[in-house]
Design an enzyme around this catalytic site. Structure first.
Site, short mmCIF file in Angstrom:
data_model
loop_
_atom_site.label_atom_id
_atom_site.label_comp_id
_atom_site.label_asym_id
_atom_site.label_seq_id
_atom_site.Cartn_x
_atom_site.Cartn_y
_atom_site.Cartn_z
N CYS A 306 0.80 -1.23 0.00
CA CYS A 306 0.00 0.00 0.00
C CYS A 306 0.84 1.28 0.00
O CYS A 306 0.64 2.17 -0.84
CB CYS A 306 -0.97 0.00 1.18
SG CYS A 306 -0.21 0.06 2.82
N HIS A 354 -2.55 1.30 6.72
CA HIS A 354 -2.98 1.18 5.33
C HIS A 354 -3.21 2.56 4.75
O HIS A 354 -3.57 3.50 5.46
CB HIS A 354 -4.25 0.34 5.21
CG HIS A 354 -4.59 -0.01 3.79
ND1 HIS A 354 -3.78 -0.81 3.02
CD2 HIS A 354 -5.63 0.36 2.99
CE1 HIS A 354 -4.31 -0.94 1.81
NE2 HIS A 354 -5.43 -0.23 1.77
N HIS A 366 -5.82 1.71 -4.36
CA HIS A 366 -4.93 1.19 -3.33
C HIS A 366 -4.53 -0.24 -3.64
O HIS A 366 -5.12 -0.91 -4.49
CB HIS A 366 -5.57 1.29 -1.94
CG HIS A 366 -6.74 0.37 -1.73
ND1 HIS A 366 -7.03 -0.20 -0.52
CD2 HIS A 366 -7.70 -0.09 -2.58
CE1 HIS A 366 -8.12 -0.96 -0.62
NE2 HIS A 366 -8.54 -0.92 -1.85
#
Length: 394
Positions: A306, A354, A366
């Site tokens: 990520c 994240h 993402h």
């Protein structure tokens, strides 16, 4: 730059990052799972779907947290290794200079030994063939003594600096070893958590996976609905701002945006245009990565995790972001979710493990988790409470 984080009420949200339905369908909402017939433990002692979901969810969250620790340790190790290499090169160069100083000192000592040079005294004067001979010898000895002192000083200085650099190199090597151990520990943790999650998922029957996939599908439909609501709110907010700006211009007599009266953009307007241009480049890059696999610790070009994706996207726009989510969250200005603009970074979970790139309309691009691919989806993919903050990169 300070990061303003929203306070969280413990136990009010479901932790975890959801992954594709078929590959990791067990990562679904506890609330939705409680509506199924398998929410309670089975009579044969086999964990219920809810229990499996919660365990796998926790394992993936722990794996992602370990991934960011791995990224941080990897970056730290690389910097420390570079420092060690620099120090060792410096030590080698100083050792060479020390040898040269030692050789020069030795040459003067040998010369004195060969000439029998010592401190001139009356006996030397009496033994001299003439006063001029004594004077010449004394002058030579004075010059040799001065040069020898310089050689000694140079040797002592080089020796001291060499020893200092050797100590620094030894300390850096020790730090490097610690960083490497941190890296190994984080790597082992990630691999263990992912292996445990795969084992739990492998025990689900095809029917159970299908049922969980359906629950996940409904959850994503709800996330998409929430994204649409946010998109409408942002559109209405933008229209209101434009109307207010136009009204202010009419009242003040300021020329309109066409520039027909030779008006110039304000500094804030210019800054906004600059950010928009950079954000477009970052988003263009991120879109081009859609479909590439998530691989923990990866920074491209074939795969990403990520924070590796967000770092690479903004690098394409000429902006350098830190490597980890922990640092990226502080690399800009925090803004409300309602004011998120394309290019902003959306961070998730209280431990900030994240991140995705906001594309507008309540959606982001993402790299979700292992077994998934870079994709565009709602920022509410794991529930509204999972959103930690939105940051506009500096």
């Amino acid at each position: 730059m300070a990061s303003h984080r929203k306070s969280r009420t413990p136990g009010t949200r479901v932790a975890g990052i959801r992954t594709p339905a078929l590959a990791t369908a067990a990562l679904t909402s506890v609330a939705l799972l409680s509506q199924t017939a398998n929410a309670a433990p089975s009579d044969d002692g086999k964990p219920s779907l809810e229990e499996v979901e919660k365990k796998v969810d926790a394992l993936y969250r722990q794996a992602e947290s370990a991934t960011e620790k791995y990224n941080a340790a990897k970056e730290k190790t690389a910097k420390q290794r570079k420092r060690v290499d620099t120090l060792l090169d410096d030590v080698a160069q100083r050792a060479q200079k020390l040898n040269e100083a030692r050789e020069e000192l030795g040459s003067y000592a040998a010369a004195q030994y060969r000439t029998g040079a010592g401190v001139p005294d009356t006996a030397t004067f009496l033994l001299a063939d003439s006063p001029q001979d004594f004077f010449d010898q004394n002058q030579l000895m004075d010059r040799m003594t001065g040069r020898q002192k310089e050689a000694v000083d140079a040797y002592v200085t080089q020796q001291s600096e060499t020893m200092k650099k050797r100590r620094e190199a030894a300390e850096s090597l020790e730090t490097l070893t610690e960083s490497q151990n941190e890296l190994k520990t984080a790597k082992a943790t990630v691999q263990k958590k992912l292996a445990d999650a795969r084992e739990l998922l492998s025990k689900l029957t095809a029917e159970e996976k299908a049922r969980l996939a359906e629950i996940e599908r409904r959850k994503q439909e709800e996330a998409t609905r929430k994204a649409a609501v946010l998109a409408r709110q942002q559109a209405e907010q933008q229209r209101a701002q434009e109307e207010a700006r136009e009204a202010a211009q009419r009242e003040s007599g300021t020329p309109d945006a066409s520039g027909s009266s030779g008006s110039t953009a304000s500094p804030s307007s210019s800054a906004g245009s600059s950010y928009t241009a950079e954000a477009e480049k970052a988003l263009s890059f991120a879109r081009a990565q859609i479909g590439k696999p998530y691989v923990w610790g990866a920074t491209g070009p074939g795969s990403y995790d990520c924070s590796g994706l967000t770092q690479a996207a903004w690098k394409a726009a000429g902006v350098t972001l830190p490597r980890t989510t922990y640092d990226q969250v502080n690399a800009g200005t925090t803004v409300p979710v309602s004011q998120a603009r394309p290019g902003d970074l959306v961070f998730f979970y209280d431990d900030v493990t994240h991140v995705g790139v906001y594309v507008g309309n309540g959606k982001m691009i993402h790299a979700p988790k292992p077994g998934t691919y870079v994709r565009e989806e709602s920022i509410y993919y794991d529930g509204e409470s999972s959103i930690h903050s939105v940051v506009r990169p500096a």
